[in-house]
Design an enzyme around this catalytic site. Structure first.
Site, short mmCIF file in Angstrom:
data_model
loop_
_atom_site.label_atom_id
_atom_site.label_comp_id
_atom_site.label_asym_id
_atom_site.label_seq_id
_atom_site.Cartn_x
_atom_site.Cartn_y
_atom_site.Cartn_z
N GLU A 85 -55.90 3.59 -25.16
CA GLU A 85 -55.75 4.74 -25.82
C GLU A 85 -56.70 5.15 -26.79
O GLU A 85 -56.88 6.31 -27.50
CB GLU A 85 -54.57 4.85 -26.50
CG GLU A 85 -53.32 4.60 -25.56
CD GLU A 85 -52.77 5.87 -25.02
OE1 GLU A 85 -53.57 6.83 -25.68
OE2 GLU A 85 -52.00 5.90 -24.24
N GLU A 116 -52.52 -16.87 -14.57
CA GLU A 116 -52.87 -17.30 -16.09
C GLU A 116 -53.23 -18.69 -16.32
O GLU A 116 -53.45 -19.20 -17.25
CB GLU A 116 -51.51 -17.03 -16.74
CG GLU A 116 -50.44 -17.78 -16.54
CD GLU A 116 -49.33 -17.64 -17.29
OE1 GLU A 116 -48.77 -18.44 -18.24
OE2 GLU A 116 -48.73 -16.34 -17.34
#
Length: 308
Positions: A85, A116
């Protein structure tokens, strides 16, 4: 042997929601809403630490550094969301703020849970981005123990980059590998261990603060307006026009005319009107003031007065 996670706040059972599976739709969401109210308060307790990190990020940007968010699962996706953004909101280059997720781009849409668990992958992903000591790395992990994030922070710290650990547990493991720690304790989740809920909301709030405040300090905001936005579509062009009108008081027709000259850039458009200067002069003034519109306006107006 499996690690015992029961001591983690984010893994404990929330006694307030113990009967949630027997509730009506309205009762469920009332309970969720009640739990969510505590998130802002939890973030509020960490504001001094968040502010310290903002100052570090701001200084990094001034020195040509970059900001990296790195995490797995929901945490990684939130980092990517915040980073993506920044270019349209603040007209930053895509490389200035980057989000990295365990498992790569595929993991943005598809859960790759095993990604992960490898420390070395966090290091490798930062190496691939050319991490240097001028950069800042924010490791995001609700549990505070994700190996991928630990590996990334350890590598970044050894390299000399500034490191930040963002988690939702006290004395989080990732905090040991960071120069700065932000631990937002939101308490047990509505659904036990589902950290896409309160923990994710807290992380989103903190990331909003890190990026927004850093950009404000870089001069990308005038009053509370996004004067550095990239007007790449009709909606944003209308927003740019409204900002020029709001600040200068000119007509819509005049705002559109000036924005056409500036190629839809709000800062020089406002400066041209309030400073009574040409586009080239506005561009030069903004360069001289490091993009701070308020300073550029004052400089232009003083110049006008001096010439009278």
């Amino acid at each position: 042997m499996q690690e015992n996670l029961s001591h983690l706040t984010t893994e404990q059972i929330n006694q307030n929601t113990i009967s949630i599976d027997q509730m009506s739709s309205l009762e469920i969401i009332k309970l969720m809403n009640s739990e969510d109210r505590s998130v802002a308060e939890a973030v509020g307790k960490e504001l001094p630490r968040i502010a310290a990190v903002i100052d570090v990020i701001h200084q990094s940007f001034k020195n040509g550094g970059r900001l990296f968010y790195i995490g797995a699962g929901t945490s990684g996706r939130l980092g990517i969301l915040d980073a993506s953004e920044c270019p349209p909101t603040f007209c930053t280059p895509p490389e200035m703020v980057q989000g990295i997720i365990a498992g790569g781009d595929t993991a943005i849409k598809t859960a790759i849970e095993g990604a992960e668990d490898r420390n070395d992958e966090g290091e490798n992903d930062l190496k691939a981005r050319g991490l240097c000591e001028a950069d800042v790395v924010v490791g995001i992990a609700a549990s505070g123990r994700t190996p991928y994030v630990i590996g990334a922070l350890e590598y970044a710290r050894n390299l000399g980059a500034a490191t930040v650990a963002l988690s939702c547990n006290n004395d989080a493991e990732i905090s040991r590998y960071a120069d700065y720690k932000i631990e937002v304790i939101v308490g047990p989740e509505v659904l036990t261990g589902s950290t896409r809920l309160k923990a994710a909301t807290a992380q989103k709030m903190v990331l909003n603060m890190l990026s927004t405040a850093s950009m404000i300090k870089l001069g990308k905001v005038y009053n509370n307006l996004m004067v550095d936005l990239h007007a790449s579509n009709k909606k944003l062009m209308e927003r740019a026009c409204n900002m020029v009108i709001n600040v200068t008081g000119v007509s819509m027709k005049e705002a559109e005319r000036i924005l056409k000259i500036t190629n839809q850039k709000v800062k020089p458009a406002i400066l041209m009107i309030l400073g009574e200067v040409s586009f080239n002069e506005a561009d030069k003034l903004l360069q001289e003031t490091d993009g701070f519109l308020r300073e550029a306006i004052l400089k232009a107006q003083k110049s006008q007065l001096g010439g009278e």
